[in-house]
Design an enzyme around this catalytic site. Structure first.
Site, PDB file in Angstrom:
ATOM      1  N   GLY A  46      25.850  -6.844 -35.668  1.00 58.41           N
ATOM      2  CA  GLY A  46      24.963  -5.693 -35.599  1.00 58.41           C
ATOM      3  C   GLY A  46      24.247  -5.530 -36.920  1.00 58.41           C
ATOM      4  N   GLN A  51      20.221  -0.745 -43.505  1.00 54.93           N
ATOM      5  CA  GLN A  51      20.875  -1.767 -44.339  1.00 54.93           C
ATOM      6  C   GLN A  51      19.880  -2.706 -45.013  1.00 54.93           C
ATOM      7  OE1 GLN A  51      23.645  -2.722 -40.906  1.00 54.93           O
ATOM      8  NE2 GLN A  51      24.988  -3.159 -42.658  1.00 54.93           N
ATOM      9  N   LEU A  92      28.472  -5.464 -43.050  1.00 58.27           N
ATOM     10  CA  LEU A  92      27.743  -6.377 -43.944  1.00 58.27           C
ATOM     11  C   LEU A  92      27.402  -5.705 -45.271  1.00 58.27           C
ATOM     12  CD1 LEU A  92      25.378  -8.064 -41.320  1.00 58.27           C
ATOM     13  CD2 LEU A  92      27.457  -9.021 -42.344  1.00 58.27           C
ATOM     14  N   HIS A 133      28.727   2.314 -34.802  1.00 56.76           N
ATOM     15  CA  HIS A 133      28.709   1.931 -36.225  1.00 56.76           C
ATOM     16  C   HIS A 133      27.262   1.869 -36.737  1.00 56.76           C
ATOM     17  CE1 HIS A 133      30.207  -0.874 -39.589  1.00 56.76           C
ATOM     18  NE2 HIS A 133      28.896  -1.050 -39.619  1.00 56.76           N
ATOM     19  N   HIS A 137      24.909   4.271 -39.495  1.00 54.56           N
ATOM     20  CA  HIS A 137      24.037   3.809 -40.593  1.00 54.56           C
ATOM     21  C   HIS A 137      22.716   4.574 -40.574  1.00 54.56           C
ATOM     22  CE1 HIS A 137      26.152   0.508 -42.498  1.00 54.56           C
ATOM     23  NE2 HIS A 137      26.330  -0.155 -41.366  1.00 54.56           N
TER      24      HIS A 137
END
Ligand code: GNR
Ligand code: NI
Length: 168
Positions: A46, A51, A92, A133, A137
């Site tokens: 994902g 990010q 990540l 998740h 973010h």
């Protein structure tokens, strides 16, 4: 296509709240293609736009073994949540850290796809975990924020050390 830089916790930009996407156009699809390449190269299952320092409501997931089942969610909303599951999560943006997080087992999500078409999806298990998740973010939330303050401080210092930044 291009591989984009992924922000690492505790980068304050990871706490930015993403804005809704206004138009699904070629420029957005280019970002989606670059994010997909970045996610597969990482490798990850994902990736949220947050990010890669793009603060818009866009996330990608692909939980398939074959890495050919990309799912794009633009302006996602959770319409229903049900049950609970505990999953050992990684991120990540928090490399090398895996910790158990409790989330809903089932979610019903509504979003736009890469063509700007509205769709709904009922997700369970890992797909449900992954979407939740990624949606965190977009709200500026990283999974370590579900952990105890002690664990979070240890993780923060470990990552700062890896990034050669003085511990806080
Ligand atoms: O690649 C990823 N794996 C993962 C495993 C368990 C729970 C969530 C995830 S998402 C993560 C990629 C990522 O950081 N997305 O934001
Ligand atoms: Ni993540």
């Amino acid at each position: 296509m291009a591989i984009l830089d992924i922000l690492n916790y505790p980068d304050p930009r990871l706490h930015t709240v993403a804005k809704p996407v206004k138009v699904v156009d070629a420029q957005l699809r280019r970002l989606i293609a670059d994010m997909a390449e970045t996610m597969y190269a990482a490798p990850g299952i994902g990736l949220a736009a947050t990010q890669v320092n793009q603060h818009i409501q866009l996330l990608l997931v692909d939980i398939s073994e074959t890495k050919d089942q990309l799912q794009v969610f633009i302006n996602p909303k959770i319409l229903e949540k049900d049950g609970e599951q505990v999953y050992e999560e990684g991120c990540l943006s928090v490399p090398g850290v895996y910790e158990s997080v409790t989330r809903a087992e089932k979610i019903l999500v509504e979003a736009l796809d890469a063509q700007g078409e509205k769709f709904q999806l009922e997700a369970h298990g890992l797909l449900s975990v992954c979407i939740q998740h990624e949606m965190d973010h977009l709200l500026g939330k990283v999974f370590v924020e579900y952990l105890s303050p002690l664990k979070r401080t240890r993780i923060k210092n470990k990552l700062l050390k890896q990034q050669r930044i003085r511990p806080m």
